[in-house]
Design a protein around this motif. Structure first.
Motif, PDB file in Angstrom:
ATOM      1  N   LYS A   4       0.864  -1.190   0.000  1.00 46.90           N
ATOM      2  CA  LYS A   4       0.000   0.000   0.000  1.00 46.90           C
ATOM      3  C   LYS A   4       0.890   1.225   0.000  1.00 46.90           C
ATOM      4  N   ILE A   5       0.560   2.163  -0.843  1.00 50.88           N
ATOM      5  CA  ILE A   5       1.312   3.412  -0.925  1.00 50.88           C
ATOM      6  C   ILE A   5       0.515   4.483  -0.198  1.00 50.88           C
ATOM      7  N   ASP A   6       1.169   5.144   0.748  1.00 43.73           N
ATOM      8  CA  ASP A   6       0.481   6.203   1.493  1.00 43.73           C
ATOM      9  C   ASP A   6       1.090   7.582   1.215  1.00 43.73           C
ATOM     10  N   LEU A  32      -4.058   3.566  -7.454  1.00 45.93           N
ATOM     11  CA  LEU A  32      -4.056   4.964  -7.035  1.00 45.93           C
ATOM     12  C   LEU A  32      -4.617   5.817  -8.171  1.00 45.93           C
ATOM     13  N   PRO A  33      -5.154   6.984  -7.846  1.00 48.58           N
ATOM     14  CA  PRO A  33      -5.569   7.874  -8.932  1.00 48.58           C
ATOM     15  C   PRO A  33      -4.344   8.419  -9.677  1.00 48.58           C
ATOM     16  N   PHE A  34      -4.527   8.743 -10.941  1.00 51.79           N
ATOM     17  CA  PHE A  34      -3.481   9.372 -11.733  1.00 51.79           C
ATOM     18  C   PHE A  34      -3.819  10.848 -11.898  1.00 51.79           C
ATOM     19  N   VAL A  35      -2.832  11.701 -11.695  1.00 48.71           N
ATOM     20  CA  VAL A  35      -3.008  13.146 -11.875  1.00 48.71           C
ATOM     21  C   VAL A  35      -1.915  13.642 -12.811  1.00 48.71           C
ATOM     22  N   ASP A  36      -2.314  14.360 -13.844  1.00 56.19           N
ATOM     23  CA  ASP A  36      -1.376  14.934 -14.801  1.00 56.19           C
ATOM     24  C   ASP A  36      -1.173  16.409 -14.444  1.00 56.19           C
TER      25      ASP A  36
END
Length: 182
Positions: A4-6, A32-36
């Protein structure tokens, strides 16, 4: 394998290094969500990157980029593809040290050239492609010293994006394991 990445996974590197294509697939694999970062700048400005640069100049472009990166780096865990030059800003690098695991997608000039030639949506590479390699080499000499401050370096090369993603996951896993034993 990463459990898990926090934290935010911040992808940095020059235009054409693969931040968006690797980032989207990495986010899926890590759930996880991706944000550009570039898209977030466009949303904040209500203009394309090219138009922001033309209308306001590079100084205001970079100021807006810093504001957007500050907001994003203080947000929830995600995979964040930064704008090409955003990691040059000291404020962004300092916030990233606190809130993110930074991954430099390092590419040589030939890889960058092959991925950016003929692309018209990159405001800092506008013009004909005859001088593109020179521009890229200039960016390499100016910006690679900043990128070298990243937590992790993954060489990108001419390969399937999924292979690069797997190498990034391995590098993050090794980085997190070394943190636990330190």
């Amino acid at each position: 394998m990463i459990k898990k990445i926090d934290k935010i996974i911040l992808l940095v590197g020059l235009m054409g290094s693969g931040k968006t294509s690797v980032g989207k697939r990495l986010a899926k694999k890590l759930n996880l969500p991706f944000v550009d970062g570039d898209q977030e700048i466009e949303k904040a400005a209500g203009l394309s990157l090219v138009d922001v640069l033309k209308c306001f100049g590079e100084e205001e472009y970079r100021a807006g980029e810093k504001r957007v990166m500050k907001r994003l780096l203080q947000g929830a865990p995600c995979v964040l593809a930064s704008g090409g030059g955003s990691f040059v800003a000291k404020q962004t690098r300092e916030l990233a040290k606190i809130h993110a695991i930074t991954v430099w997608l390092k590419a040589d000039v030939d890889v960058l050239y092959n991925r950016t030639a003929g692309r018209k949506h990159r405001p800092f590479l506008e013009g004909d492609d005859s001088h593109l390699k020179n521009k890229l080499e200039k960016y390499i000499s100016e910006e690679y010293p900043y990128y070298s401050e990243a937590d992790i370096v993954v060489e990108t090369r001419e390969e399937q994006v999924d292979n690069t993603v797997l190498r990034v996951i391995d590098a993050i896993d090794n980085f997190l394991s070394s943190k636990k034993t330190a």
